[in-house]
Design a protein around this motif. Sequence first.
Motif, short mmCIF file in Angstrom:
data_model
loop_
_atom_site.label_atom_id
_atom_site.label_comp_id
_atom_site.label_asym_id
_atom_site.label_seq_id
_atom_site.Cartn_x
_atom_site.Cartn_y
_atom_site.Cartn_z
N SER A 69 -29.90 -0.55 -6.56
CA SER A 69 -29.47 0.29 -5.46
C SER A 69 -30.61 0.53 -4.49
N ALA A 70 -30.34 1.34 -3.47
CA ALA A 70 -31.35 1.66 -2.45
C ALA A 70 -31.09 3.05 -1.90
N GLN A 71 -32.04 3.51 -1.12
CA GLN A 71 -31.95 4.84 -0.52
C GLN A 71 -32.22 4.73 0.98
N ALA A 72 -31.44 5.47 1.75
CA ALA A 72 -31.62 5.49 3.20
C ALA A 72 -32.29 6.78 3.65
N ILE A 73 -32.96 6.72 4.78
CA ILE A 73 -33.44 7.92 5.46
C ILE A 73 -32.49 8.17 6.62
N LYS A 132 -37.47 4.53 13.96
CA LYS A 132 -38.42 3.93 13.02
C LYS A 132 -39.31 5.01 12.40
N PHE A 133 -39.51 4.88 11.07
CA PHE A 133 -40.39 5.79 10.35
C PHE A 133 -41.25 5.00 9.38
N SER A 134 -42.41 5.54 9.10
CA SER A 134 -43.30 4.98 8.08
C SER A 134 -43.48 6.01 6.96
N GLY A 135 -44.03 5.55 5.85
CA GLY A 135 -44.33 6.49 4.77
C GLY A 135 -45.25 7.61 5.21
N PRO A 136 -46.37 7.32 5.89
CA PRO A 136 -47.25 8.41 6.33
C PRO A 136 -46.59 9.41 7.27
N VAL A 137 -45.71 8.92 8.17
CA VAL A 137 -45.03 9.86 9.08
C VAL A 137 -44.05 10.73 8.30
N LEU A 138 -43.30 10.16 7.37
CA LEU A 138 -42.38 10.97 6.55
C LEU A 138 -43.16 11.96 5.69
N ALA A 139 -44.30 11.52 5.17
CA ALA A 139 -45.15 12.44 4.40
C ALA A 139 -45.62 13.59 5.28
N GLY A 140 -45.96 13.27 6.52
CA GLY A 140 -46.36 14.32 7.46
C GLY A 140 -45.26 15.32 7.72
N ILE A 141 -44.02 14.82 7.83
CA ILE A 141 -42.87 15.71 8.05
C ILE A 141 -42.65 16.61 6.84
N TYR A 142 -42.72 16.03 5.65
CA TYR A 142 -42.41 16.79 4.43
C TYR A 142 -43.58 17.65 3.95
N THR A 143 -44.75 17.52 4.57
CA THR A 143 -45.85 18.45 4.28
C THR A 143 -46.03 19.48 5.39
N GLY A 144 -45.28 19.34 6.47
CA GLY A 144 -45.38 20.28 7.57
C GLY A 144 -46.48 19.96 8.56
N LYS A 145 -47.12 18.80 8.43
CA LYS A 145 -48.15 18.41 9.39
C LYS A 145 -47.54 17.87 10.68
N ILE A 146 -46.34 17.33 10.58
CA ILE A 146 -45.57 16.88 11.74
C ILE A 146 -44.35 17.77 11.82
N THR A 147 -44.24 18.55 12.88
CA THR A 147 -43.19 19.57 12.96
C THR A 147 -42.18 19.35 14.07
N LYS A 148 -42.52 18.52 15.07
CA LYS A 148 -41.63 18.31 16.20
C LYS A 148 -41.17 16.84 16.27
N TRP A 149 -39.95 16.66 16.75
CA TRP A 149 -39.42 15.30 16.86
C TRP A 149 -40.21 14.46 17.86
N ASN A 150 -40.81 15.10 18.84
CA ASN A 150 -41.58 14.33 19.82
C ASN A 150 -43.08 14.31 19.50
N ASP A 151 -43.38 14.52 18.23
CA ASP A 151 -44.78 14.41 17.80
C ASP A 151 -45.30 13.01 18.16
N PRO A 152 -46.56 12.90 18.59
CA PRO A 152 -47.11 11.60 18.97
C PRO A 152 -46.99 10.53 17.88
N ALA A 153 -47.05 10.94 16.61
CA ALA A 153 -46.96 9.96 15.53
C ALA A 153 -45.57 9.31 15.48
N ILE A 154 -44.52 10.11 15.78
CA ILE A 154 -43.16 9.56 15.79
C ILE A 154 -42.94 8.77 17.08
N GLU A 155 -43.46 9.29 18.19
CA GLU A 155 -43.31 8.59 19.47
C GLU A 155 -43.98 7.22 19.42
N LYS A 156 -45.10 7.12 18.76
CA LYS A 156 -45.82 5.85 18.67
C LYS A 156 -44.98 4.77 17.98
#
Length: 358
Positions: free
Chosen positions: A112-116, A129-153
């Motif tokens: 099986s598989a899992q989707a985000i 598009k998401f990467s592991g580090p960006v998702l980790a940032g979201i789930y640790t609270g380091k990335i809090t906004k949808w227009n964060d530069p890490a997501i925009e990049k």
Amino acid sequence: MRSDAKLRRSTLLRAAAAAALVAGLGMGVAQAAGVSLVETGSSLLYPLFNIWVPHFEKAYPGVKVTTQSTGSGAGIAQAISGVVQVGASDAYMSDQQIKQNPDILNIPLAISAQAINYNLPGLNDKHLKFSGPVLAGIYTGKITKWNDPAIEKLNPGVKLPDHQIIPVHRTDGSGDTFIFSQYLDFSTPSWANTVGYGTTVSWPAVQGGLGANGNPGMVEALKQNPYAIAYIGVSFYKEVAQAHLGKAMLLNKAGKFVLPTAKTISAAADELVGKTPADERISLVFAPGAMSYPIINYEYAIVNSKQKDAATEKAVKDLLTWASNQGNSESYLKQVEFKALPAAVKKLSAEQIAKISG
């Protein structure tokens, strides 16, 4: 005297024969009553078991199977305790768990598989598009906004909203949490050094973050909360589509962004299933290969190799053998976006099923 002795002996023989007949009839009644099995655990595997069971019971009318969606953690625990005969799990048991419970088997039934998924007004029709580090940032609270530069990049040209992200996680012991946190652990050193992976993890406190129970709870939380993001098993793709939720492309180990499709799930499986050990406990997460989707896994039956009696032993063996063979037909698996076990893995599963005794 000899005549009396013969009479007594004849009476005793008739009584013994009658007792044997009654015992035989009693055995026939017990066999006719059949065997009841209980399966519980993974909410990701639950939809497939519900598809399987009517067909299995038709093939084996003496066996009744009850299914429950309680989360992989509960599936493992209840199989170990003997409360159920089959625990369903997206996670394999740890070395420590096996050491403490050497009679417990981990038997793959499918891949099986899992989707985000996300609920982002105006953008759910786009595969962000998401990467592991960006998702980790979201789930640790380091990335809090949808227009964060890490997501925009990662998503050039997409106008992302200046709005708080609502990360949703599982509150129950969950194989989905296990494989999601493995993806973060394997791809993000900071996550590996702090949170780690497991069916339960100590989620960092994130403002606005939500907890949900089971995959149905994750879908519902996402539906009810615009600007939320969650990890959801692919067997709930119909519910996700009906709610018009977004589905992400994930960065794999080769640095490519891929969606969870039959082709990318199979590509990831092809990279790692050949390394499956005899006890079949292995992670398929973050496989190498340009086409590999990074969050895939075996769906396991967690089973005690020592069942309470011969009838239960046979019923459990029949269920697992049917599931990993006839149950792996495309007609069943395509309904939940699962993939079949390769022949070599079916052979390993058969060898493990043969270890079950009663």
